[in-house]
Design a protein around this motif. Structure first.
Motif, PDB file in Angstrom:
ATOM      1  N   ASP A 139      -3.128   1.392   3.322  1.00  0.00           N
ATOM      2  CA  ASP A 139      -1.802   1.252   2.721  1.00  0.00           C
ATOM      3  C   ASP A 139      -1.594   2.191   1.557  1.00  0.00           C
ATOM      4  OD1 ASP A 139      -1.811  -2.294   3.249  1.00  0.00           O
ATOM      5  OD2 ASP A 139      -0.978  -0.660   4.438  1.00  0.00           O
ATOM      6  N   SER A 140      -2.681   2.524   0.880  1.00  0.00           N
ATOM      7  CA  SER A 140      -2.479   3.349  -0.303  1.00  0.00           C
ATOM      8  C   SER A 140      -3.105   4.734  -0.211  1.00  0.00           C
ATOM      9  CB  SER A 140      -3.051   2.634  -1.527  1.00  0.00           C
ATOM     10  OG  SER A 140      -4.390   2.291  -1.245  1.00  0.00           O
ATOM     11  N   GLU A 161      -1.611   8.826  -2.296  1.00  0.00           N
ATOM     12  CA  GLU A 161      -0.156   9.020  -2.332  1.00  0.00           C
ATOM     13  C   GLU A 161       0.399   8.639  -0.987  1.00  0.00           C
ATOM     14  OE1 GLU A 161       0.599  12.240  -5.580  1.00  0.00           O
ATOM     15  OE2 GLU A 161       1.611  10.444  -4.858  1.00  0.00           O
ATOM     16  N   SER A 162       1.676   8.412  -0.936  1.00  0.00           N
ATOM     17  CA  SER A 162       2.277   8.124   0.363  1.00  0.00           C
ATOM     18  C   SER A 162       2.535   9.451   1.070  1.00  0.00           C
ATOM     19  CB  SER A 162       3.615   7.397   0.174  1.00  0.00           C
ATOM     20  OG  SER A 162       4.541   8.288  -0.394  1.00  0.00           O
ATOM     21  N   GLU A 194       5.151  10.523   2.417  1.00  0.00           N
ATOM     22  CA  GLU A 194       6.436  11.109   2.039  1.00  0.00           C
ATOM     23  C   GLU A 194       6.294  11.912   0.753  1.00  0.00           C
ATOM     24  OE1 GLU A 194       7.416   7.004   3.768  1.00  0.00           O
ATOM     25  OE2 GLU A 194       5.906   7.881   2.441  1.00  0.00           O
ATOM     26  N   LYS A 195       5.540  11.356  -0.163  1.00  0.00           N
ATOM     27  CA  LYS A 195       5.381  12.030  -1.456  1.00  0.00           C
ATOM     28  C   LYS A 195       4.640  13.345  -1.300  1.00  0.00           C
ATOM     29  CE  LYS A 195       5.283   9.883  -5.858  1.00  0.00           C
ATOM     30  NZ  LYS A 195       4.438   9.252  -6.852  1.00  0.00           N
ATOM     31  N   ARG A 205      -2.116   8.667   7.684  1.00  0.00           N
ATOM     32  CA  ARG A 205      -2.262   7.457   6.877  1.00  0.00           C
ATOM     33  C   ARG A 205      -3.628   6.840   7.134  1.00  0.00           C
ATOM     34  NH1 ARG A 205       1.148   4.570   4.195  1.00  0.00           N
ATOM     35  NH2 ARG A 205       3.040   5.389   5.132  1.00  0.00           N
ATOM     36  N   TRP A 216       4.639  13.622   9.966  1.00  0.00           N
ATOM     37  CA  TRP A 216       4.153  14.034   8.650  1.00  0.00           C
ATOM     38  C   TRP A 216       3.321  15.304   8.649  1.00  0.00           C
ATOM     39  CZ3 TRP A 216       7.311  11.776   5.833  1.00  0.00           C
ATOM     40  CH2 TRP A 216       7.660  10.431   6.045  1.00  0.00           C
ATOM     41  N   GLU A 254       4.751   5.525  12.976  1.00  0.00           N
ATOM     42  CA  GLU A 254       3.888   5.020  11.917  1.00  0.00           C
ATOM     43  C   GLU A 254       2.503   4.741  12.464  1.00  0.00           C
ATOM     44  OE1 GLU A 254       5.921   5.701   8.922  1.00  0.00           O
ATOM     45  OE2 GLU A 254       4.242   4.395   8.559  1.00  0.00           O
TER      46      GLU A 254
END
Lengths: 201, 225
Positions: free
Chosen positions: A144-145, A95-96, A98-99, A141, A122, A55
């Motif tokens: 957070d969003s 989006e995350s 994963e999405k 990433r 990812w 992460e």
């Protein structure tokens, strides 16, 4: 054979699964603890640690963003004589990871002759039938969003790339569902033509 | 058959250039061994680098020197693109501070980008790159300026709040002394924890430079050290 070991073995070889020694108990067994296995951690503990590491590796900081600048990419100096990876794009998406990866998988899954290979952290590589890389997608990433999506295509696969990326995956990713936050424009982030040393005038 | 003629023509023009080249002083190429000693390049790599230098430095004015415009042209394929970062890079290359790059400055600076160059050199160079005002530390204000410039260049849109929170997070991690600035030491620890921050500081192309710019066929007079 020491008595400790005998006892340990009998606990291991207990034919009754209810009374048989459990993994936790193994670590606490006196014979076991005397040996070199004291330091051993079982996969459960390791697993959590690993996830955290991944992460944080994909989380971008301000300097990561800065390093995206094409002004800092000196590979352009070597242009003209060698043509490596061709154009690419970057987006900011709300989006995350994963999405995003999930959506790509979904779209590619519907196509014939294309395979998806997942990379750690990812990323996915979309390959053609002959194993050649068509498109590679990497998600980082940002907050957070938000995530940054980096898409690169291999030189020479222009036709396939346009098909796949432009017409199928991209619209899927950018066409956000209605319920999404609309006042913040960043979700539709734009692209930057990322040229990697190729004279595609 | 046509290809053969083309090849012959190309070869003849290169040979002709070779002779013409003798009129101008090959800046820095008087002593490739000296440069090779002071950089991570081998002598043949220096010679190959010189070929690249000649190509870049002759784009606008053929004076054996790279000016800002030629540098931009080489990087972006257009001299219309202004970039805060390209300017910083140019300034750092220009150790003599005269607004132009001669071959020596070019080779010494690029040496830092070689895969074999010491990481410390890369850390130093990148620190100076981001230290826009050259005060010996990177201020929050400078980081914001650079982030905003990068986003503008690429057309990526981020709200000011988001930018601020990203910079907050970065400083939280990097500014271990909590003085609002990132000094050389703090930069170093940050980079050692996040090696990807140095990815722009290594150019793999430099390893293959003798194959992409084969000068040794026509110019080399020395044995490889």
């Amino acid at each position: 054979m020491s008595s400790d070991l005998k006892r340990f073995l009998s606990r291991l070889l207990d034919t009754n699964p209810d009374t048989r020694i459990t993994v936790d108990e193994i670590t606490r067994d006196p014979w076991f603890r005397k040996g070199p296995y004291k330091e051993m951690r079982f996969y459960d503990e390791d697993f959590d640690g690993k996830i955290e590491k991944d992460e944080s590796m994909t989380s971008l900081n301000a300097f990561d963003l800065i390093s995206f600048s094409s002004g800092l990419d000196l590979s352009g100096l070597f242009d003209g004589s060698s043509c490596s990876v061709a154009a690419g794009e970057r987006f900011v998406l709300g989006e995350s990871p994963e999405k995003v990866v999930g959506k790509v998988e979904e779209v590619v899954g519907k196509e014939d002759g294309l395979r998806l290979k997942k990379r750690k952290e990812w990323g996915v590589d979309v390959k053609g039938q002959n194993g050649n890389l068509v498109v590679s997608v990497e998600v980082y990433r940002l907050t957070d969003s938000l995530v940054v999506l980096e898409v690169k295509r291999e030189a020479g696969e222009g036709g396939r790339y346009n098909d796949m990326w432009e017409k199928k995956i991209k619209p899927e990713l950018l066409g956000q569902p209605e319920g999404h936050v609309a006042e913040k424009d960043y979700r539709i982030g734009k692209k930057e033509e990322v040229k990697h040393g190729c004279n595609n005038a | 058959m046509l290809q053969c003629l083309d090849g012959l023509k190309h070869m003849l023009s290169v040979v002709a250039n070779c002779c013409e080249g003798d009129y101008k002083q090959p800046w820095g190429l008087e002593n490739p061994e000296a440069l090779a000693r002071e950089t991570v390049f081998s002598v043949s790599e220096i010679e190959a680098l010189y070929e690249l230098f000649k190509k870049i430095s002759s784009a606008v004015t053929d004076d054996g020197l790279i000016n800002k415009e030629e540098f931009q042209l080489a990087l972006f394929k257009t001299n219309k693109k202004e970039s805060l970062f390209a300017d910083r890079v140019f300034d750092l290359f220009d150790t003599k501070h005269n607004g132009i790059l001669d071959f020596e400055e070019f080779a010494r600076a690029l040496s830092v980008f070689h895969p074999n160059a010491p990481v410390d050199d890369k850390i130093d160079f990148s620190f100076q790159l981001y230290d826009l005002k050259q005060q010996g530390f990177i201020e929050r204000q400078e980081v914001k300026q650079m982030v905003v410039a990068t986003l503008a260049e690429s057309g990526m849109n981020l709200s000011d709040d988001v930018i601020e929170s990203i910079i907050d997070k970065t400083f939280e991690e990097a500014d271990t002394k909590h003085d609002g600035k990132i000094d050389k030491e703090e930069w170093r620890s940050l980079v050692l924890r996040h090696p990807s921050l140095l990815k722009n500081m290594t150019l793999q192309y430099l390893k293959d430079i003798t194959t992409t710019f084969p000068s040794f066929v026509f110019h080399s007079q020395v044995d490889d050290a």
